[in-house]
Design a protein around this motif. Structure first.
Motif, PDB file in Angstrom:
ATOM      1  N   UNK A  21       0.805  -1.224   0.000  1.00 40.08           N
ATOM      2  CA  UNK A  21       0.000   0.000   0.000  1.00 40.08           C
ATOM      3  C   UNK A  21       0.840   1.277   0.000  1.00 40.08           C
ATOM      4  N   UNK A  22       1.899   1.311   0.801  1.00 41.23           N
ATOM      5  CA  UNK A  22       2.760   2.504   0.844  1.00 41.23           C
ATOM      6  C   UNK A  22       3.459   2.736  -0.488  1.00 41.23           C
ATOM      7  N   UNK A  23       3.971   1.674  -1.085  1.00 41.05           N
ATOM      8  CA  UNK A  23       4.631   1.792  -2.394  1.00 41.05           C
ATOM      9  C   UNK A  23       3.642   2.260  -3.466  1.00 41.05           C
ATOM     10  N   UNK A  24       2.431   1.728  -3.407  1.00 40.72           N
ATOM     11  CA  UNK A  24       1.414   2.083  -4.405  1.00 40.72           C
ATOM     12  C   UNK A  24       1.055   3.560  -4.314  1.00 40.72           C
ATOM     13  N   UNK A  25       0.875   4.064  -3.109  1.00 40.34           N
ATOM     14  CA  UNK A  25       0.539   5.485  -2.942  1.00 40.34           C
ATOM     15  C   UNK A  25       1.704   6.350  -3.417  1.00 40.34           C
ATOM     16  N   UNK A  26       2.906   5.992  -3.019  1.00 33.05           N
ATOM     17  CA  UNK A  26       4.081   6.770  -3.444  1.00 33.05           C
ATOM     18  C   UNK A  26       4.197   6.768  -4.972  1.00 33.05           C
ATOM     19  N   UNK A  27       4.018   5.618  -5.594  1.00 32.49           N
ATOM     20  CA  UNK A  27       4.131   5.519  -7.053  1.00 32.49           C
ATOM     21  C   UNK A  27       3.038   6.333  -7.746  1.00 32.49           C
ATOM     22  N   UNK A  28       1.832   6.237  -7.264  1.00 31.13           N
ATOM     23  CA  UNK A  28       0.716   6.939  -7.907  1.00 31.13           C
ATOM     24  C   UNK A  28       0.843   8.449  -7.742  1.00 31.13           C
ATOM     25  N   UNK A  29       1.260   8.904  -6.579  1.00 34.96           N
ATOM     26  CA  UNK A  29       1.368  10.345  -6.363  1.00 34.96           C
ATOM     27  C   UNK A  29       2.548  10.931  -7.118  1.00 34.96           C
ATOM     28  N   UNK A  30       3.633  10.183  -7.258  1.00 34.57           N
ATOM     29  CA  UNK A  30       4.786  10.667  -8.024  1.00 34.57           C
ATOM     30  C   UNK A  30       4.403  10.787  -9.494  1.00 34.57           C
ATOM     31  N   UNK A  31       3.699   9.805 -10.023  1.00 37.08           N
ATOM     32  CA  UNK A  31       3.332   9.814 -11.440  1.00 37.08           C
ATOM     33  C   UNK A  31       2.405  10.959 -11.791  1.00 37.08           C
ATOM     34  N   UNK A  32       1.604  11.434 -10.841  1.00 33.38           N
ATOM     35  CA  UNK A  32       0.662  12.495 -11.161  1.00 33.38           C
ATOM     36  C   UNK A  32       1.188  13.878 -10.801  1.00 33.38           C
TER      37      UNK A  32
END
Length: 169
Positions: free
Chosen positions: A154-165
């Motif tokens: 979950x932490x990796x997913x949030x970090x990845x999604x927020x960085x991409x946007x």
């Protein structure tokens, strides 16, 4: 999705479900209505969303839900509950939840609507309800997909999604 011109509407405010029906129709979205409930289908950039509003006149509450077409398998629910907790920390209005009986993920928020001459919803209020639900579903859809199918925590997913946007304005 874009803002609608207030001039397109023949009234400033209407009963909550009436205003949402007018709003959905003005966007050309497929929708169905029954007394105190309306359901619309909206194509987002990630998936099709079902938008559902339920008016509880006795309480003066309009409950608004966005369903991002995500079903969570039983074996992934623990991870998704953790993800929901982290995602909800990012939200000012509304929250994501997972229906335990069906594994359906949804975004939900409610508006207290009260008026001296009966409850009514303005175009601006309708737009805020609808657009905020769509925006949050669009913003966090990749997070849930990363957790469900991308093998991320979950932490990796949030970090990845927020960085991409971050680079988008």
């Amino acid at each position: 999705m874009g803002m609608l011109d207030e001039a397109e509407f023949d009234r400033d405010a209407a009963a909550p479900i009436d205003m949402l029906e007018t709003y959905f129709a003005a966007h050309g979205w497929t929708h169905e209505r029954e007394d105190d409930e309306i359901v619309a289908k909206v194509k987002g950039s990630w998936t099709q969303y079902e938008l559902r509003a339920i008016w509880r006149e006795d309480d003066g509450v309009l409950q608004f839900m966005g369903f991002p077409d995500v079903r969570v398998p039983e074996e992934r629910r623990g991870l998704v509950y953790e993800t929901i907790g982290l995602v909800n920390e990012q939200l000012w209005i509304g929250h994501f939840e997972l229906w335990s009986s069906t594994g359906i993920l949804l975004f939900r928020h409610a508006a207290l609507i009260d008026g001296d001459e009966g409850a009514s919803l303005t175009l601006a209020q309708a737009e805020l309800l609808v657009e905020s639900a769509i925006d949050e579903c669009e913003r966090f859809y990749p997070v849930f997909q990363f957790v469900l199918w991308g093998g991320k925590t979950p932490s990796e997913a949030i970090a990845a999604a927020l960085i991409e946007t971050q680079g988008e304005a």
